[in-house]
Write a protein that holds these residues in place. Structure first.
Motif, PDB file in Angstrom:
ATOM      1  N   ARG A  57     104.562  58.414  72.435  1.00  0.00           N
ATOM      2  CA  ARG A  57     104.975  59.772  72.753  1.00  0.00           C
ATOM      3  C   ARG A  57     104.292  60.144  74.068  1.00  0.00           C
ATOM      4  NH1 ARG A  57     107.165  58.146  68.937  1.00  0.00           N
ATOM      5  NH2 ARG A  57     107.720  59.201  66.976  1.00  0.00           N
ATOM      6  N   ASP A  60     100.634  70.578  72.028  1.00  0.00           N
ATOM      7  CA  ASP A  60     101.729  69.611  72.005  1.00  0.00           C
ATOM      8  C   ASP A  60     101.313  68.331  71.285  1.00  0.00           C
ATOM      9  OD1 ASP A  60     103.464  71.266  73.278  1.00  0.00           O
ATOM     10  OD2 ASP A  60     103.586  70.116  75.143  1.00  0.00           O
ATOM     11  N   ALA A 113     101.206  68.959  67.459  1.00  0.00           N
ATOM     12  CA  ALA A 113     102.566  69.058  66.908  1.00  0.00           C
ATOM     13  C   ALA A 113     103.233  67.686  66.857  1.00  0.00           C
ATOM     14  CB  ALA A 113     103.405  70.023  67.735  1.00  0.00           C
ATOM     15  N   THR A 114     103.032  66.894  67.903  1.00  0.00           N
ATOM     16  CA  THR A 114     103.619  65.565  67.970  1.00  0.00           C
ATOM     17  C   THR A 114     103.057  64.668  66.881  1.00  0.00           C
ATOM     18  OG1 THR A 114     104.022  65.727  70.345  1.00  0.00           O
ATOM     19  CG2 THR A 114     103.865  63.524  69.425  1.00  0.00           C
ATOM     20  N   ARG A 148     101.489  65.532  64.040  1.00  0.00           N
ATOM     21  CA  ARG A 148     101.873  65.997  62.703  1.00  0.00           C
ATOM     22  C   ARG A 148     103.308  65.600  62.370  1.00  0.00           C
ATOM     23  NH1 ARG A 148      98.921  71.962  62.606  1.00  0.00           N
ATOM     24  NH2 ARG A 148      97.004  71.249  61.558  1.00  0.00           N
ATOM     25  N   ALA A 149     104.199  65.697  63.346  1.00  0.00           N
ATOM     26  CA  ALA A 149     105.591  65.315  63.114  1.00  0.00           C
ATOM     27  C   ALA A 149     105.717  63.819  62.831  1.00  0.00           C
ATOM     28  CB  ALA A 149     106.442  65.696  64.315  1.00  0.00           C
ATOM     29  N   ALA A 150     104.903  63.028  63.515  1.00  0.00           N
ATOM     30  CA  ALA A 150     104.982  61.565  63.362  1.00  0.00           C
ATOM     31  C   ALA A 150     104.328  61.084  62.078  1.00  0.00           C
ATOM     32  CB  ALA A 150     104.332  60.881  64.556  1.00  0.00           C
TER      33      ALA A 150
END
Length: 208
Positions: free
Chosen positions: A185, A199, A202-203, A205-207
């Protein structure tokens, strides 16, 4: 990720990109949400690897050949993997590492000679794993180098290779992100630290 095992997150970027700060801030945020986190770095992260760190990051820029550096970094990584990373992952912890094999692919395998194939061969033979997620903090090379030189530490050997290396490194890291899109990412590091950290969190946690 394997069920019951922790997550392995690495940070990459040119010198001065802010990746070390972002790795620390991510560790703090995840701990605050209840995760068990191990924050570590390369080269280093275990007693033996920290000894090798002093050998490769201090002294004259031409102290080691690229081939010798590949062997030293791989030895440090193997010790780090055995003593720190794998035990933490097996215990279900999240491991956040400031640099990993992608840095060797760039610094020794690409930017100091056409040795990428050798780096990958040694990695497959002695390391045998990739991170679950790699966060690349992208930064203008001139800005990053100025930041890095402003630290005035002793570990300046690679910074002393100058801006041309940093430009090639940035291009190389972005190419790696294209080569391994499933785990990379790319985050714009040319913003306030807090915005970048938001950012990153958030990245991740999403992954995960």
């Amino acid at each position: 990720m394997t069920a019951g095992r922790g997550a392995f997150v690495t940070f990459e970027g040119i010198d001065g990109s802010g990746k070390s700060t972002q790795a620390r801030l991510l560790a703090e945020a995840l701990r605050g949400s209840g995760r068990e986190v191990v924050l570590t770095r390369e080269p280093g992260g275990s007693p033996g690897a920290e000894e090798i760190r002093r050998l490769v990051l201090e002294g004259d820029p031409e102290r080691w050949s690229a081939e010798t550096e590949i062997l030293l970094f791989t030895a440090a990584r193997r010790d780090h993997l055995e003593r720190t990373i794998e035990p933490a992952l097996a215990a279900g912890r999240t491991v956040i590492c400031d640099r990993f094999a992608d840095s060797t692919r760039m610094y020794q395998g690409l930017s100091r000679g056409d040795l990428r194939a050798l780096v990958d061969q040694l990695h497959a033979l002695m390391i045998g794993r990739e991170p679950d997620l790699t966060v690349l903090i992208d930064m203008d090379p001139e800005v990053g180098l100025a930041r890095a030189k402003g630290r005035r530490g002793t570990e300046e050997r690679f910074e002393d290779f100058g801006p041309d290396l940093q430009r090639r490194m940035r291009a190389g890291f972005l190419a790696l992100a294209g080569e391994f899109p499933a785990r990379f990412r790319v985050i714009d590091g040319a913003r306030p630290v807090e915005a970048v950290a938001a950012d990153v969190l958030a990245t991740v946690r999403a992954a995960l």
